[in-house]
Design a protein around this motif. Structure first.
Motif, PDB file in Angstrom:
ATOM      1  N   ARG A  49      38.111  36.873  45.403  1.00  9.03           N
ATOM      2  CA  ARG A  49      36.811  37.703  45.677  1.00  9.03           C
ATOM      3  C   ARG A  49      36.668  37.748  47.198  1.00  9.03           C
ATOM      4  N   GLU A  52      39.040  40.273  48.826  1.00  4.24           N
ATOM      5  CA  GLU A  52      38.451  41.371  48.452  1.00  4.24           C
ATOM      6  C   GLU A  52      37.218  41.685  49.448  1.00  4.24           C
ATOM      7  N   HIS A  88      45.137  39.328  39.896  1.00  6.70           N
ATOM      8  CA  HIS A  88      44.364  39.884  40.897  1.00  6.70           C
ATOM      9  C   HIS A  88      45.042  40.649  41.808  1.00  6.70           C
ATOM     10  N   GLN A 295      30.336  33.898  50.397  1.00  2.00           N
ATOM     11  CA  GLN A 295      29.808  34.881  49.687  1.00  2.00           C
ATOM     12  C   GLN A 295      28.113  34.689  49.569  1.00  2.00           C
ATOM     13  N   MET A 379      36.004  36.563  40.761  1.00  2.00           N
ATOM     14  CA  MET A 379      36.072  37.721  40.354  1.00  2.00           C
ATOM     15  C   MET A 379      35.304  38.196  38.961  1.00  2.00           C
ATOM     16  N   PRO A 397      31.514  42.389  40.216  1.00  2.00           N
ATOM     17  CA  PRO A 397      32.320  43.136  41.324  1.00  2.00           C
ATOM     18  C   PRO A 397      32.528  44.480  41.128  1.00  2.00           C
TER      19      PRO A 397
END
Length: 478
Positions: A49, A52, A88, A295, A379, A397
């Motif tokens: 994540r 990403e 992923h 995050q 994720m 997400p």
């Protein structure tokens, strides 16, 4: 005001936030008490994540181009989750924290935002309009908002007298950056008498030689944090786990880390916010501290931008605590569970051994591995949002682009919201928020959805349309 936002602490959390504010068009000053950036590797892994999110800002490819950062497979308590390999688009990757900090600092400097080093915060005071920060030597900075990203021993947190409940450290383990020689190294090794060593790749040194992050512990190895870690201690730990099969070629740095587990009660204190290790500390398993802090910054950045620009709806800044505090609490829980199952103190207690054996058997089930992978990779993180109870995409997400027509890592580069309108039916509504949200129609075969600047779906295809969600997340129409 000297700046819109003052960020205290120039680690990955602080520099990610500085970049988010830069993308949002908000002025920010980033300060750090260190005179120069640390060269210690510290954390060593970047989850799916987080990658990403970096990709959504155009940062991932240039970051990966700075070195050799091998991809790997997630683990839980030292049990490799082999069934999740290739699940992923962007797999777990070994990227040392020092490399991320160096890359982000250079990226910010190239855009005119430089870290002000040798700035030690000594006091802060806030009022209805802003925050005044005072530094050693008497310098002051006046800002609208202040963000503490100054680590586990946060000065900002101390000055706020913020409640920091949890458990103090009861034991230490060793973390080290090393070069090793010998037979092929298993990632996780336990000896019958309770000694253990975990080894992860860290890329290569300037001479192209492989580096590794090593963690070790066991009976009698929990020493006070201020006791230096020696090469002989590392060699003794390697012998305890590997016998003579592995040798230490170079010890680059080592430190002792504790199993303390604490989290601030509130992430927001008026105009001051806490993020990263300033908000949560725990045993560093799976680099979850660094990833969680990054995050935090991605969640907070666009919301501060909205507040500075004047279009933030009421309560938007409060959603930072509402969304991120449960995430931090979840990380503490899974780290404490992993620490127990890993028997980090090397007790070899029968109850612990039985629990680990039972758990290891359960991980042969695909659904168990997928559940753990969702938790560790980020994720599967789902924020509680209006509409989430009726729509499975809301709060998650944005869907992995795969080979489809929608590529979120390109659409979100502007740091604005994105409204997918595949049937071209929301032009009139979208125009009311066009200064904050981009409407995209080239999305055949996809569902209508609204995605926040941090990449999370906040509306998806309900008959009522996106107007209520636009107002809830992006404020009053222009």
């Amino acid at each position: 005001m000297d700046t819109d936002v003052l960020i205290v602490g120039a680690g990955p959390t602080g520099m990610t936030l500085a970049n988010e504010l830069l993308v949002a068009g908000v002025s920010a000053v980033l300060v750090d008490k260190l005179a120069r950036r640390s060269e210690l590797s510290k954390a060593g892994g970047v989850q799916s994540r987080t990658q990403e999110a970096f990709d959504q800002r155009g940062l991932l490819e240039p970051l990966l181009a700075t070195g050799d950062y091998p991809a790997g497979t997630a683990h839980f308590a030292g049990i490799t989750l082999t069934l999740t390999r290739g699940r992923h688009r962007l797999p777990w990757r070994s990227i040392p924290q020092v490399a991320i900090e160096g890359f982000l600092e250079a990226h910010l400097a190239a855009r005119g935002s430089r870290v002000r080093r040798d700035h030690e915060l000594t006091d802060l005071a806030q009022d209805a309009d802003g925050v005044t920060a005072t530094f050693a030597g008497g310098a002051r900075i006046r800002c609208r908002y202040l963000v503490a990203a100054d680590g586990g021993h946060s000065t900002v947190r101390s000055l706020l007298r913020a409640a920091f409940p949890g458990r103090p450290g009861t034991a230490t383990t060793v973390a080290a950056d090393v070069r090793l020689g010998g037979d092929e190294l298993p990632t996780h090794t336990w000896s019958p008498d309770g000694h253990w060593v975990h080894v992860f790749p860290l890329g290569t040194d300037p001479q192209g030689r492989p580096l590794r992050r090593l963690a070790m512990g066991g009976p009698g190895r929990s020493l006070p944090r201020d006791v230096p870690v020696t090469a002989d201690e590392i060699r003794d730990g390697l012998r305890g786990a590997f016998g003579s099969r592995v040798e230490l070629l170079e010890l680059r740095y080592a430190r002792r880390i504790t199993n303390a587990a604490r989290q601030v009660a509130q992430y927001r204190h008026g105009r001051v916010f806490l993020a990263g290790d300033a908000a949560h500390v725990h045993l560093p398993i799976g680099a979850q501290g660094m990833n969680t802090g990054i995050q935090d910054a991605l969640n907070l950045g666009w919301k501060l931008g909205a507040a500075v620009h004047g279009w933030a709806p009421e309560g938007l800044l409060d959603t930072y605590h509402a969304e991120r505090h449960p995430v931090g609490a979840g990380v503490l829980r899974n780290v404490q569970a992993q620490s127990l199952l890993m028997d980090s103190e090397g007790t070899r207690a029968p109850d612990v051994t039985a629990a680990r054996e039972l758990f290891a058997g359960m991980t042969h089930l695909r659904d168990v591995q997928y559940h753990l992978d969702d938790m560790l990779s980020g994720m599967g993180l789902r924020y509680a949002m209006p509409g989430a109870e009726d729509e499975p995409l809301v709060g998650l997400p944005a869907p992995d682009p795969g080979g489809g027509p929608v590529r979120w890592h390109e659409l979100l580069r502007s740091g604005r919201g994105v409204l997918l309108d595949p049937d071209d039916g929301f032009a009139k509504v979208a125009d009311l928020w066009s200064d904050r949200v981009d409407r995209v129609c080239r999305a055949e075969g996809t569902r209508p959805m609204l995605v926040r600047p941090d990449g999370y779906v906040c509306w998806a295809g309900s008959p009522d349309g996106p107007e209520a969600a636009l107002g809830h997340w992006f404020g009053a129409p222009k």
